[in-house]
Design a protein around this motif. Structure first.
Motif, PDB file in Angstrom:
ATOM      1  N   PRO A  15      73.550   4.803   1.115  1.00  0.00           N
ATOM      2  CA  PRO A  15      73.010   3.606   1.772  1.00  0.00           C
ATOM      3  C   PRO A  15      73.176   2.333   0.932  1.00  0.00           C
ATOM      4  O   PRO A  15      73.106   2.380  -0.292  1.00  0.00           O
ATOM      5  CB  PRO A  15      71.538   3.938   1.960  1.00  0.00           C
ATOM      6  N   GLU A  17      71.458  -1.233   0.299  1.00  0.00           N
ATOM      7  CA  GLU A  17      70.161  -1.885   0.496  1.00  0.00           C
ATOM      8  C   GLU A  17      70.322  -3.399   0.467  1.00  0.00           C
ATOM      9  O   GLU A  17      71.108  -3.950  -0.312  1.00  0.00           O
ATOM     10  CB  GLU A  17      69.165  -1.428  -0.565  1.00  0.00           C
ATOM     11  N   LYS A 101      63.210  -5.330   3.495  1.00  0.00           N
ATOM     12  CA  LYS A 101      64.353  -4.638   2.923  1.00  0.00           C
ATOM     13  C   LYS A 101      64.997  -3.794   4.013  1.00  0.00           C
ATOM     14  O   LYS A 101      64.312  -3.086   4.757  1.00  0.00           O
ATOM     15  CB  LYS A 101      63.914  -3.751   1.755  1.00  0.00           C
ATOM     16  N   LYS A 103      68.254  -1.029   5.084  1.00  0.00           N
ATOM     17  CA  LYS A 103      69.121   0.033   4.557  1.00  0.00           C
ATOM     18  C   LYS A 103      70.221   0.291   5.574  1.00  0.00           C
ATOM     19  O   LYS A 103      69.937   0.561   6.744  1.00  0.00           O
ATOM     20  CB  LYS A 103      68.308   1.296   4.309  1.00  0.00           C
ATOM     21  N   THR A 128      71.717   0.425  10.683  1.00  0.00           N
ATOM     22  CA  THR A 128      70.783  -0.259   9.789  1.00  0.00           C
ATOM     23  C   THR A 128      69.348   0.087  10.159  1.00  0.00           C
ATOM     24  O   THR A 128      68.969   0.080  11.339  1.00  0.00           O
ATOM     25  CB  THR A 128      70.990  -1.783   9.843  1.00  0.00           C
ATOM     26  N   TYR A 129      68.555   0.381   9.120  1.00  0.00           N
ATOM     27  CA  TYR A 129      67.152   0.745   9.270  1.00  0.00           C
ATOM     28  C   TYR A 129      66.272  -0.234   8.496  1.00  0.00           C
ATOM     29  O   TYR A 129      66.714  -0.843   7.509  1.00  0.00           O
ATOM     30  CB  TYR A 129      66.902   2.158   8.717  1.00  0.00           C
ATOM     31  N   ALA A 131      64.058  -0.416   5.758  1.00  0.00           N
ATOM     32  CA  ALA A 131      63.906   0.508   4.632  1.00  0.00           C
ATOM     33  C   ALA A 131      62.447   0.819   4.338  1.00  0.00           C
ATOM     34  O   ALA A 131      62.145   1.831   3.688  1.00  0.00           O
ATOM     35  CB  ALA A 131      64.571  -0.081   3.389  1.00  0.00           C
TER      36      ALA A 131
END
Length: 287
Positions: A15, A17, A101, A103, A128-129, A131
């Motif tokens: 990943p 960040e 943030k 990820k 995309t997540y 984070a």
């Protein structure tokens, strides 16, 4: 043409960040032309706006084109001919947090051969997540064309083009691209010197440094939101487009929009002087 490393196809990268604050969101929106007159689309660039600070949705597409992502997925192409070719981003959940943030996990899905002298196209999918919460925010299929790396015998790209009607557009929004637009956009992380270095741009066969495709897409995104669901960028669920011609800062463009059904439009971005189509086969959906 060098030898491409086709063994990277299907591999996962990341990943990656990405930590951001409201300042990063503002810089990105400025890089997409928000607020050039001091008032239009101010809600993207003024964190104390009484209507509420808004995030330009194209910010999500930028994460798949970040420098560290491109370097990680370098499969041996010639960087002198590397250009963003198009993307199709689907929004699962609106990005509304003004700091946090993210990820991003990327997969190099395939490398398509356009033939000798025509280059190749790399297709990657970036998810995309958030984070901090783990929520999936968006999935972006992004294509990059490598102009000097065709003819290696790979599969041909089959593109399902979005129909652009032959009738007059339902809406047209005109705007001039500021001369320093590419210099502003690069502050969001795309430092490829083709967008700033005049001599390098000429060596690569271009008249001068060009505007980033995502910056141009940001102009279109702002135009579409302002026209069809003003002040509510969080309603967007999909943005798809192809970069079809070089766009230079200083040009005047118009976003042409066709209503195609309930909460769906097709669009393109053309040069008002030459008629050249800088962005084409565009589609936006919202809820």
């Amino acid at each position: 043409m060098g030898e491409l490393d086709l063994s990277l196809i299907g591999k996962t990268f990341g990943p990656f960040e990405h930590e951001y604050t409201f300042k990063d969101l503002i810089i990105f929106a400025l890089g997409c032309g928000a607020g050039t007159d001091g008032i239009t689309d101010l809600d993207y660039v003024f964190e104390q706006d009484e209507r509420g600070f808004k995030i330009l949705p194209i910010y999500g597409a930028m994460l798949a084109e970040a420098y560290e992502v491109s370097k990680a997925m370098d499969y041996g192409f010639n960087w002198d001919g590397a250009l963003h070719w198009g993307f199709d981003i689907k929004y699962h959940k609106p990005m509304t947090k003004t700091s946090g943030k993210l990820k991003t996990i990327c997969v190099l899905k395939d490398i398509y051969d356009r033939g000798p002298g025509k280059g190749c196209v790399g297709l990657n999918e970036a998810t995309t997540y958030d984070a901090e919460t783990g929520e999936k925010l968006f999935t972006n299929e992004s294509m990059d064309i490598e102009l000097y790396d065709g003819g290696f015998g790979g599969p041909k790209l089959q593109v399902a083009a979005v129909e652009i009607p032959e009738r007059d557009p339902d809406f047209e929004i005109e705007e001039q691209i500021p001369l320093n637009q590419a210099l502003i956009y690069r502050l969001s992380g795309d430092f490829f010197k083709l967008h700033a270095d005049w001599e390098y741009a000429k060596q690569c066969g271009f008249e001068k440094p060009m505007l980033h495709g995502l910056s141009a897409s940001g102009f279109a995104c702002r135009h579409i939101i302002r026209t069809l669901f003003p002040g509510q960028p969080e309603r967007i669920t999909r943005f798809k487009v192809r970069m079809s011609a070089t766009l230079y800062p200083g040009s005047t463009i118009k976003t042409q929009i066709w209503k195609m059904g309930e909460n769906v439009i097709h669009f393109r971005v053309v040069n008002t002087e030459t008629g050249e189509k800088h962005l084409n086969f565009g589609l936006v959906e919202w809820k």
